[in-house]
Design a protein around this motif. Structure first.
Motif, PDB file in Angstrom:
ATOM      1  N   GLU A  88       2.928  -8.046  -7.118  1.00 27.99           N
ATOM      2  CA  GLU A  88       4.000  -8.966  -6.720  1.00 27.99           C
ATOM      3  C   GLU A  88       3.837 -10.332  -7.375  1.00 27.99           C
ATOM      4  O   GLU A  88       4.800 -11.087  -7.501  1.00 27.99           O
ATOM      5  CB  GLU A  88       4.013  -9.114  -5.198  1.00 27.99           C
ATOM      6  CG  GLU A  88       4.522  -7.871  -4.462  1.00 27.99           C
ATOM      7  CD  GLU A  88       4.332  -7.958  -2.957  1.00 27.99           C
ATOM      8  OE1 GLU A  88       3.767  -8.985  -2.490  1.00 27.99           O
ATOM      9  OE2 GLU A  88       4.726  -7.012  -2.243  1.00 27.99           O
ATOM     10  N   ASN A  89       2.613 -10.662  -7.785  1.00 29.47           N
ATOM     11  CA  ASN A  89       2.350 -11.941  -8.453  1.00 29.47           C
ATOM     12  C   ASN A  89       2.174 -11.684  -9.941  1.00 29.47           C
ATOM     13  O   ASN A  89       1.097 -11.324 -10.418  1.00 29.47           O
ATOM     14  CB  ASN A  89       1.098 -12.595  -7.874  1.00 29.47           C
ATOM     15  CG  ASN A  89       0.857 -13.995  -8.423  1.00 29.47           C
ATOM     16  OD1 ASN A  89       1.456 -14.404  -9.427  1.00 29.47           O
ATOM     17  ND2 ASN A  89      -0.015 -14.750  -7.785  1.00 29.47           N
TER      18      ASN A  89
ATOM     19  N   LYS B  55      -0.589  -3.658  -4.455  1.00 25.35           N
ATOM     20  CA  LYS B  55       0.826  -3.990  -4.234  1.00 25.35           C
ATOM     21  C   LYS B  55       1.015  -5.502  -4.221  1.00 25.35           C
ATOM     22  O   LYS B  55       1.948  -6.033  -4.827  1.00 25.35           O
ATOM     23  CB  LYS B  55       1.296  -3.369  -2.919  1.00 25.35           C
ATOM     24  CG  LYS B  55       2.819  -3.343  -2.729  1.00 25.35           C
ATOM     25  CD  LYS B  55       3.177  -2.527  -1.515  1.00 25.35           C
ATOM     26  CE  LYS B  55       4.694  -2.493  -1.308  1.00 25.35           C
ATOM     27  NZ  LYS B  55       5.391  -1.773  -2.386  1.00 25.35           N
ATOM     28  N   LYS B  56       0.112  -6.219  -3.565  1.00 24.32           N
ATOM     29  CA  LYS B  56       0.181  -7.675  -3.538  1.00 24.32           C
ATOM     30  C   LYS B  56      -0.095  -8.250  -4.924  1.00 24.32           C
ATOM     31  O   LYS B  56       0.525  -9.234  -5.337  1.00 24.32           O
ATOM     32  CB  LYS B  56      -0.826  -8.229  -2.521  1.00 24.32           C
ATOM     33  CG  LYS B  56      -0.407  -8.079  -1.070  1.00 24.32           C
ATOM     34  CD  LYS B  56      -1.472  -8.617  -0.127  1.00 24.32           C
ATOM     35  CE  LYS B  56      -0.990  -8.603   1.317  1.00 24.32           C
ATOM     36  NZ  LYS B  56       0.051  -9.607   1.570  1.00 24.32           N
TER      37      LYS B  56
END
Length: 782
Positions: A737-738, A733-734
């Motif tokens: 996000e990038n 998920k992280k």
């Protein structure tokens, strides 16, 4: 007449003073020149460095570990954490602060400031010293700490003068400034300006603001006294003095000075040590890698000095595949999930609920054996044994309460001070669940993230590569791959979920093997291979290994990088072999890379301090499976996240309002893109696994106790979907996000002219039309 005689005598006396002035002045110059000459030749008992040494002054340089996105992950050093930077990497405000504070006439002298020297003599040093930047550099490089003995101090001062003039002839002014700032010890392992900028402000030197540069220049007076971590008010005042000097010499305006002096000193302390910072477990693996490389690669003779490379002194640069952003995401995901999971484990293992906590299903004698083994393997035991202490004394020391700092998820910095016996601390540390995670780009083998545990300061065993644990159901894809590869099965082929036994001796097993499903039941219905893998149906896996044979499975596993002894018996189908995360990620990578195994790589290049390439990685690859088989396996494992144990990855949080409160249910992931994966849980919930894949990233996660007897009592929290999968979900998920990371959210590459049927909807239609034709499927000779 008398008047003329008097005037003549006055004139004669005047010329006498002039004559003596010039005699003394000339003598002084000659004396200074003689002192310089004698000192240069070593005739004053002062050992001067050779000219060759001046041309290349040796300083201990830390080896730098560089990420794939050009960030410093850490360094290897003994006493000096030093990585030099050139003059053009220094901000002008830092240079201006240095000149204004330490040597305003730096560009006008040749190493010795005559005006400053005369002022120091006249005022006995009360209005500033006479040491130029060049003299201070000479002291740092060659002279050392100023002696308290006056005679010795004078000799040192002479040596500084001589060396300063030599340095001025040998180097440009810019090079001298860079050498000076690179050499200075800023305390707290901040050797040189680059380490200081990163440790005190978390940035590269060229990113320093004026007020930050003023702090570091202020420390040059005495870094121990002006320590920003311990003496904030003192350092703030010193910073403001530097800013005042900058205004005095018009490097900044009075208005700028007033504004900057009014600002609060903002220290962003980032300590650099071997046990702190990013990728600590990976850095310790890398230390072993480098020691092995150094033992096999002697230092070229033209380098001079030591006959082999020194990891801590030679300033090597190690270029790694780790992405600092993905590494940070991985560490955040592990911390976030493991702290919550540990809270639940503590809740379930209170003394009331489990008198033998943290151990389950053990007798007191078994627990004592575990503690005894841990005690004898401890640093305390080894240390006291080396000191010649008797075993009786050593054992008694483990029963005495002592002050110690222990790990604690809920404390600041994850540490707290306490008092307990060393034996109690051993039991205390056994209560903590451990974790391991590795993430790799399957097409290149580049390892992007490596987390070997929950906190390197307190748990230094690296579970990525040192720890091998039973693989559980994450081993099943290898059985399915062998069956699809050698028997040309399809993910849509069906097998019944009924009791299935392999008789003794058929595949080397000593007794009949009749595995049960996790719930101990048999549904009696037929499962497609895709559904069977998604639901971890053990009876179907048993049928597959019976038909293909354990030897074929072991052969594929060995070709996928698991080069270890694995018994060729049917029970391996359910994951009895012990495998580590490193091996598992490499093996799964072949499924995502169209059947080509690429050995995981962590180091791409090694350079010396001058940029000369000493090592470049050559990929190691092997064709293991056909593209069709590899894609069929990916399709099989997509079923795990679409309708099996990994389905929770598709769920998002939902808010439900009751009569009393708002309730949040579900999971925080909500992925909609194609994901292939497999969960794994071993006997008694001792190990939880999750292997997750998207087209350009394969990640493996393991969670469990140090001892297999440390585990959850029920499957609710003890399964791979609860223990390990959430780490993968939070990590990905992280990553998504990038967008700069470029993690794929598209489909896996499907081979052209796919020969293996993966469209199970057509099979279901055929089954409806020809009901009963496949009733005897389990009797067919595959």
């Amino acid at each position: 007449m008398a008047k003329k005689v008097v005037e003549k005598k006055k004139t004669k006396g005047y010329f006498k003073y002039i004559k003596w002035f010039w005699i003394l002045f000339t003598s002084g110059i000659l004396l200074v020149a003689l002192i310089f000459l004698l000192a240069s030749e070593g005739l004053l008992g002062i050992d001067m460095p050779e000219y060759e040494y001046l041309e290349n002054p040796q300083t201990n340089l830390a080896t730098e570990i560089i990420s794939s996105d050009a960030k410093t992950l850490g360094k290897f050093y003994l006493d000096d954490n030093r990585t030099p930077v050139p003059y053009d990497s220094l901000p002008q405000n830092l240079v201006n602060a240095l000149i204004a504070t330490e040597d305003a006439r730096f560009y006008d002298h040749s190493g010795i400031d005559a005006f400053g020297f005369m002022r120091a003599l006249a005022y006995l040093g009360k209005k500033g010293g006479a040491s130029t930047i060049t003299q201070q550099l000479a002291r740092q490089l060659f002279v050392g700490v100023r002696s308290k003995n006056k005679v010795e101090a004078i000799r040192q001062k002479i040596m500084e003068w001589v060396l300063a003039t030599r340095l001025e002839r040998q180097y440009t002014k810019e090079e001298i400034i860079a050498m000076y700032l690179n050499q200075y010890d800023f305390l707290n392992n901040a050797d040189g300006i680059r380490s200081a900028a990163k440790i005190y402000f978390g940035k590269e030197p060229q990113q320093l603001k004026v007020e930050e540069s003023a702090v570091l220049v202020g420390m040059l007076k005495n870094s121990s006294y002006f320590n920003p971590i311990r003496r904030e008010e003192l350092v703030t005042n010193r910073r403001n003095t530097v800013l005042g000097q900058m205004a005095k010499y018009e490097f900044i305006t009075e208005h700028e000075k007033d504004s900057l002096q009014a600002m609060r000193m903002d220290i962003n302390f980032n300590p650099e040590s071997h046990k702190e910072g990013l990728a600590t477990y990976f850095r310790m693996y890398l230390q072993g890698f480098m020691n092995d490389w150094i033992s096999k690669n002697p230092k070229p003779a033209l380098e001079g000095g030591r006959d082999k490379w020194n990891l801590y002194l030679d300033g090597l640069k190690i270029y790694t595949t780790i992405d600092s952003r993905m590494q940070a995401n991985a560490e955040d995901a592990v911390r976030s999930h493991m702290s919550n999971l540990q809270d639940e484990f503590f809740h379930q293992n209170t003394p009331d609920r489990n008198p033998t906590a943290p151990f389950l299903d053990l007798e007191k004698s078994d627990i004592n054996r575990i503690l005894e083994r841990a005690m004898k393997n401890s640093h305390r035991w080894r240390q006291m044994k080396s000191e010649g202490k008797s075993e009786e004394i050593i054992r008694e020391s483990f029963k005495k309460k002592t002050e110690m700092t222990v790990f604690d998820w809920n404390s600041d910095g994850r540490e707290r001070d306490t008092i307990m016996t060393p034996l109690d601390s051993i039991r205390y540390y056994k209560t903590f669940l451990r974790a391991a995670m590795m993430s790799m780009e399957p097409q290149t083998g580049h390892v992007k993230a490596w987390v070997g545990g929950i906190d390197y300061r307190h748990f230094q065993y690296d579970n990525v590569i040192q720890g091998s644990r039973q693989a559980g159901s994450t081993f099943k894809p290898f059985v399915y791959a062998a069956a699809i590869d050698q028997l040309r099965l399809s993910p849509c082929d069906e097998l019944p979920d009924t009791q299935y036994c392999i008789e003794a001796g058929k595949h080397g097993n000593m007794e009949p093997w009749c595995p049960k499903n996790a719930d101990g039941k048999y549904s009696g219905k037929n499962y497609t291979l895709k559904a069977a893998l998604a639901n971890s149906v053990n009876t179907v896996t048993a049928q597959l290994i019976d038909r293909v044979g354990p030897r074929s499975v072991v052969s594929i596993v060995n070709n996928l990088g698991l080069n270890r002894e694995i018994l060729e018996v049917p029970s391996i189908a359910l994951g009895t072999p012990e495998i580590n995360v490193y091996e598992m990620v490499g093996a799964y990578g072949a499924f995502a890379n169209q059947g080509v195994y690429v050995k995981p790589v962590m180091v791409t290049r090694i350079e010396d301090k001058n940029g000369t390439v000493l090592y470049e990685y050559v990929p190691e690859t092997k064709d293991v499976l056909s593209k069709d088989v590899a894609y069929a396996m990916v399709d099989l494992m997509q079923g795990v996240t679409e309708g099996g144990s990994g389905t929770r990855l598709r769920h998002s949080y939902q808010k439900n309002t009751t009569a009393y409160k708002e309730v949040i249910t579900g999971y925080p992931y909500g992925f909609t893109n194609p994901i292939a994966g497999k969960t794994g849980t071993t006997q008694n919930q001792s190990d939880g696994w999750f292997m997750g894949m998207v087209p350009n990233l394969v990640t493996g996660v393991w969670v469990g106790g140090e001892e297999r007897s440390v585990h959850f009592k029920s499957i609710t929290y003890g399964q791979g979907a609860s223990m390990a999968l959430p780490i993968w979900g939070l990590y990905m998920k992280k990553n998504y996000e990038n967008k700069d990371l470029g993690i794929s959210d598209g489909e896996f590459d499907k081979p052209e002219n796919m020969s293996i049927n993966i469209d199970c909807s057509k099979v279901e239609e055929d089954n409806d039309e020809n009901e009963g034709l496949d009733d005897d499927l389990d009797d067919l000779d595959f």
